[in-house]
Design an enzyme around this catalytic site. Structure first.
Site, PDB file in Angstrom:
ATOM      1  N   SER A   1       0.829  -1.210   0.000  1.00  0.00           N
ATOM      2  CA  SER A   1       0.000   0.000   0.000  1.00  0.00           C
ATOM      3  C   SER A   1       0.860   1.254   0.000  1.00  0.00           C
ATOM      4  O   SER A   1       0.544   2.240  -0.687  1.00  0.00           O
ATOM      5  CB  SER A   1      -0.947  -0.004   1.207  1.00  0.00           C
ATOM      6  N   TYR A   2       1.943   1.240   0.736  1.00  0.00           N
ATOM      7  CA  TYR A   2       2.828   2.396   0.843  1.00  0.00           C
ATOM      8  C   TYR A   2       3.525   2.672  -0.482  1.00  0.00           C
ATOM      9  O   TYR A   2       3.550   3.803  -0.974  1.00  0.00           O
ATOM     10  CB  TYR A   2       3.851   2.140   1.946  1.00  0.00           C
TER      11      TYR A   2
END
Length: 247
Positions: free
Chosen positions: A149-150
């Protein structure tokens, strides 16, 4: 005083790299609107640095906050000439365990606020022929595990930064990205919770140390915000001791 007369907005400006940049920019004459949700840290930093700093509590995950943040900087200091999108929250997990909620958190605190604030501040940046400094990560450039996600949000930030650099060049707005490695409270907590991580990170870093939020990352932000960087745009600047090779 390389930034005399410049007004900066720094999201996540009360802690970690953001605090380091706030200190570095004010030492060079800039006035800074520190945007954060940590009131204790924000008030303490404003008290420490005095008149060049105003603290604003704002939830950047709300789209409406972008216009409010820009207006607050103009109300406090008269203009906006530097926008630094630094704040970002995320959760780690392997790709197959990454949930929509994790993606929403990362994009909702990283990519979308960057996008919203760039649009909200455009007219001010055009008027001042200003600068945008966004933040990427070696995790995204290198595709580090457990960071789905990052890294997705960070690489999206790099992409939209290049688009803005091309579209806004005619307005003399330069848009660049810093990819840092610095010893912050978050990194310290991550190291404490994961034995061996510090040694592994430093082993792959040729300069064999973590960057300092003010002296290393903050000084590069000063340069990118200054007139000395007026011919640099659309670039990702690796400020990580050589740990990641840009490709």
């Amino acid at each position: 005083m390389r930034l005399e007369g410049k007004v900066a907005i720094i999201t996540g400006g009360a802690g970690g790299i953001g605090r380091g940049m706030t200190r570095a920019l004010t030492k060079e004459g800039a006035k800074v609107l520190v945007v954060d949700i940590n009131d204790d840290a924000g008030d303490a930093l404003a008290s420490e640095l005095g008149d060049p700093v105003r603290y604003l509590h704002a939830d950047i995950s709300e789209e409406s906050s972008a216009a409010e943040i820009c207006a607050a900087a103009v109300d406090a200091f008269g203009s906006v000439s530097v926008l630094i999108n630094n704040a970002h929250a995320s959760r780690q997990a392997p790709l197959l365990q990454t949930t929509q909620e994790m993606m929403n958190l990362s994009f909702g605190t990283g990519f979308y606020p960057t996008f919203w604030l760039m649009k909200a501040c455009y007219e001010q940046l055009k008027a001042t022929e200003g600068s945008v400094i966004n933040f990427a990560s070696g995790a995204g450039i290198d595709g580090q595990v457990n960071q789905a996600s990052y890294t997705a949000a960070k690489e999206a930030i790099r992409g939209i930064s290049r688009v803005a650099a091309n579209e806004w060049a005619a307005d003399n707005i330069n848009v660049n990205v810093i990819s840092p490695l610095a010893l912050t409270e978050g990194i310290e907590a991550y190291i404490a919770a994961n034995p061996g991580v510090e040694e592994a990170l430093l082993a792959r870093t040729p300069l064999h140390r973590f960057g300092d939020p003010e002296a290393d990352i903050g000084r590069v932000a000063v340069f990118l915000a200054s007139d000395d960087a007026s011919y640099i745009t659309g670039q990702t600047i690796m400020v990580d001791g050589g740990s990641i090779k840009l490709r």
